[in-house]
Design a protein around this motif. Structure first.
Motif, short mmCIF file in Angstrom:
data_model
loop_
_atom_site.label_atom_id
_atom_site.label_comp_id
_atom_site.label_asym_id
_atom_site.label_seq_id
_atom_site.Cartn_x
_atom_site.Cartn_y
_atom_site.Cartn_z
N VAL A 80 47.72 28.99 33.29
CA VAL A 80 46.79 30.04 33.76
C VAL A 80 46.57 31.18 32.77
CG1 VAL A 80 46.28 31.94 35.50
CG2 VAL A 80 46.65 29.49 36.10
N GLY A 81 47.81 31.40 32.24
CA GLY A 81 47.78 32.40 31.07
C GLY A 81 46.81 31.91 29.79
N VAL A 82 47.01 30.75 29.45
CA VAL A 82 46.01 30.03 28.32
C VAL A 82 44.73 30.17 28.82
CG1 VAL A 82 45.77 28.17 27.04
CG2 VAL A 82 48.30 28.75 27.39
N LEU A 83 44.63 29.78 30.15
CA LEU A 83 43.21 29.69 30.45
C LEU A 83 42.33 31.15 30.44
CD1 LEU A 83 40.90 27.78 32.31
CD2 LEU A 83 41.85 29.25 34.17
N LEU A 84 43.13 32.07 30.98
CA LEU A 84 42.56 33.61 31.03
C LEU A 84 42.31 33.94 29.48
CD1 LEU A 84 44.37 35.10 33.84
CD2 LEU A 84 41.93 34.58 33.73
N THR A 85 43.09 33.60 28.67
CA THR A 85 42.81 34.14 27.19
C THR A 85 41.56 33.21 26.72
OG1 THR A 85 45.32 34.07 27.11
CG2 THR A 85 44.12 34.13 25.08
N ALA A 86 41.62 31.93 26.87
CA ALA A 86 40.48 31.21 26.51
C ALA A 86 39.19 31.66 27.20
CB ALA A 86 40.71 29.66 27.04
N ALA A 87 39.26 32.20 28.44
CA ALA A 87 38.04 32.51 28.83
C ALA A 87 37.66 33.91 28.57
CB ALA A 87 38.18 32.92 30.69
N LEU A 88 38.78 34.70 28.12
CA LEU A 88 38.44 36.20 27.39
C LEU A 88 37.45 35.90 26.17
CD1 LEU A 88 38.91 39.11 27.42
CD2 LEU A 88 40.97 38.49 26.06
N ILE A 89 38.12 34.91 25.33
CA ILE A 89 37.67 34.62 24.15
C ILE A 89 36.21 34.04 24.23
CG2 ILE A 89 37.82 33.43 21.96
CD1 ILE A 89 40.88 33.82 22.38
N GLY A 90 36.21 33.18 24.94
CA GLY A 90 34.70 32.83 25.38
C GLY A 90 33.68 33.41 25.68
N VAL B 217 49.01 28.53 45.60
CA VAL B 217 47.63 27.99 45.26
C VAL B 217 46.56 29.08 45.26
CG1 VAL B 217 45.85 26.12 46.27
CG2 VAL B 217 48.17 25.64 46.07
N ALA B 218 46.72 30.06 46.27
CA ALA B 218 45.83 30.99 46.55
C ALA B 218 45.62 31.77 45.35
CB ALA B 218 46.02 31.55 47.93
N ILE B 219 47.01 32.17 44.71
CA ILE B 219 47.08 33.04 43.76
C ILE B 219 46.34 32.48 42.40
CG2 ILE B 219 48.87 34.25 42.26
CD1 ILE B 219 50.45 34.60 44.54
N PHE B 220 46.67 31.12 41.93
CA PHE B 220 46.29 30.60 40.89
C PHE B 220 44.72 30.43 41.16
CE2 PHE B 220 50.59 28.78 40.48
CZ PHE B 220 50.84 29.43 39.53
N SER B 221 44.19 30.09 42.42
CA SER B 221 42.89 29.95 42.58
C SER B 221 42.11 31.41 42.28
CB SER B 221 42.58 29.33 43.98
OG SER B 221 41.43 29.98 44.45
N ILE B 222 42.89 32.40 42.73
CA ILE B 222 42.12 33.58 42.54
C ILE B 222 42.07 33.89 40.80
CG2 ILE B 222 42.45 36.10 42.46
CD1 ILE B 222 43.49 35.84 45.51
N ALA B 223 43.03 33.46 40.14
CA ALA B 223 43.17 33.79 38.83
C ALA B 223 41.99 32.92 37.89
CB ALA B 223 44.53 33.35 38.07
N ALA C 296 39.23 31.86 39.63
CA ALA C 296 37.90 32.24 39.65
C ALA C 296 37.49 33.51 39.19
CB ALA C 296 38.16 32.60 41.56
N ALA C 297 38.55 34.44 38.70
CA ALA C 297 38.28 35.42 37.91
C ALA C 297 37.84 34.94 36.49
CB ALA C 297 39.51 36.35 37.92
N ALA C 298 38.60 34.07 35.86
CA ALA C 298 37.94 33.62 34.67
C ALA C 298 36.63 32.88 34.75
CB ALA C 298 39.16 32.45 34.13
N GLU C 299 36.31 32.22 35.83
CA GLU C 299 34.90 31.79 36.07
C GLU C 299 33.94 32.68 36.25
OE1 GLU C 299 34.02 31.34 39.72
OE2 GLU C 299 31.99 31.19 39.22
N ALA C 300 34.19 33.65 36.78
CA ALA C 300 33.33 34.81 37.15
C ALA C 300 32.96 35.82 35.66
CB ALA C 300 33.88 35.96 37.96
N ALA C 301 33.90 35.79 35.07
CA ALA C 301 33.89 36.35 33.53
C ALA C 301 33.01 35.56 32.69
CB ALA C 301 35.18 36.90 32.81
N VAL C 302 33.48 34.10 32.56
CA VAL C 302 32.39 33.57 31.59
C VAL C 302 31.03 33.22 32.24
CG1 VAL C 302 32.16 30.89 30.91
CG2 VAL C 302 34.53 32.22 30.96
N GLY C 303 30.81 33.10 33.72
CA GLY C 303 29.61 32.92 34.14
C GLY C 303 28.75 34.08 34.11
N LEU C 304 29.36 35.25 34.14
CA LEU C 304 28.54 36.45 33.83
C LEU C 304 28.13 36.55 32.54
CD1 LEU C 304 30.28 38.83 36.34
CD2 LEU C 304 27.82 37.73 36.77
N ALA C 305 28.93 36.39 31.60
CA ALA C 305 28.69 36.34 30.03
C ALA C 305 27.61 35.42 29.81
CB ALA C 305 29.89 35.95 29.37
#
Lengths: 161, 102
Positions: A140-150, B63-69, B71-80
């Motif tokens: 998840v850490g790698v994924l968040l970094t990739a999402a940030l850069i992306g 699972v819920a914690i990972f799913s929140i993380a 979803a946050a990545a998805e929201a950031a990329v989606g809004l970008a």
């Protein structure tokens, strides 16, 4: 678990969710969205997962709602125009709701009460994250970094010449 | 307070998210609908964890914690992506983004 509290939180959450889904004014809908996530976090508190509720408030009300408001403000020129509403979506949503509720009411094994459990402490969650879930945590850490850069690359102005 | 009441509330939230994702024209609202559906899934995970006999590890909470993380990545990329699309086409209405339509 108190059913009165549950009913209040359920009505609160679903009202704000409906407001976020149907309000034609973008900024009001985004604020309803943020308030709805407070209701979802209250559900988590009621279920005994306080840590997840707090994470939900930090991430959604703190970060995602601000991101959405920023995006609305950056695309403002377009935002004020009235948009059509697709009534086909309403029919599909009601059909899915009816089907799933029918399935839940038909299933005998989900009409059970909550067992008595020990409270889940943050220490337990931290130990689980650092032992058996350490590999998903790193991913998840790698994924968040990739999402940030992306996300940064997506919104960079392209430099011509 | 049985498990089925929690499931029905989460189904209601899911269907409101589906309604937002299917019937709104604005790209940001489609993202908001997806976030609502993810929240409904998280409520399901936590409810099933709470109503099951307790295992040694809090699996549903994890699972819920990972799913929140995620979803946050998805929201950031989606809004970008919404901002990038707006820059390019000067609209965020998904009905007008039909360049690939045959």
């Amino acid at each position: 678990m108190n059913s009165v509290v549950f009913a209040i939180i359920a009505i609160f959450t679903l009202t704000f969710a409906l407001a976020a889904a149907t309000n034609p004014r973008l900024m009001h809908a985004a604020l309803s969205f943020a308030v709805m996530f407070v209701g979802v976090a209250a559900f988590f508190f009621l279920l005994g997962a306080e840590f997840v509720g707090l994470v939900q408030i930090f991430v959604y009300v703190g970060a995602v709602a601000v991101l959405i408001v920023f995006t609305i403000l950056l695309t403002r020129r377009d935002a004020e125009k009235d948009r059509g509403f697709n009534w086909g979506g309403v029919i599909v949503a009601i059909a899915v709701f009816a089907g799933l509720v029918w399935a839940i009411l038909k299933t005998q094994s989900v009409s059970i009460g909550p067992p008595v459990i020990k409270a889940l402490t943050v220490k337990q969650i931290g130990e689980a994250l650092m032992t058996s879930y350490v590999w998903p945590l790193q991913c998840v850490g790698v994924l968040l970094t990739a999402a940030l850069i992306g996300a940064l690359i997506l919104v960079l102005e392209d430099k011509r010449e | 307070m049985t498990l089925s009441i929690w499931l029905i509330v989460s189904v209601a939230l899911f269907c409101i998210g589906l309604l937002a994702a299917l019937s709104r024209r604005h790209a940001i609202f489609i993202l908001i609908g997806i976030e609502m559906m993810l929240a409904a899934a998280n409520i399901n995970f936590i409810a099933f964890w709470r109503f099951a006999p307790q295992p040694a590890q809090p699996i549903g909470v994890m699972v819920a914690i990972f799913s929140i993380a995620i979803a946050a990545a998805e929201a950031a990329v989606g809004l970008a992506m919404v901002i990038a699309v707006y820059r390019h086409f000067h609209t965020t209405s998904v009905d007008q983004l039909d360049r690939l339509k045959g």
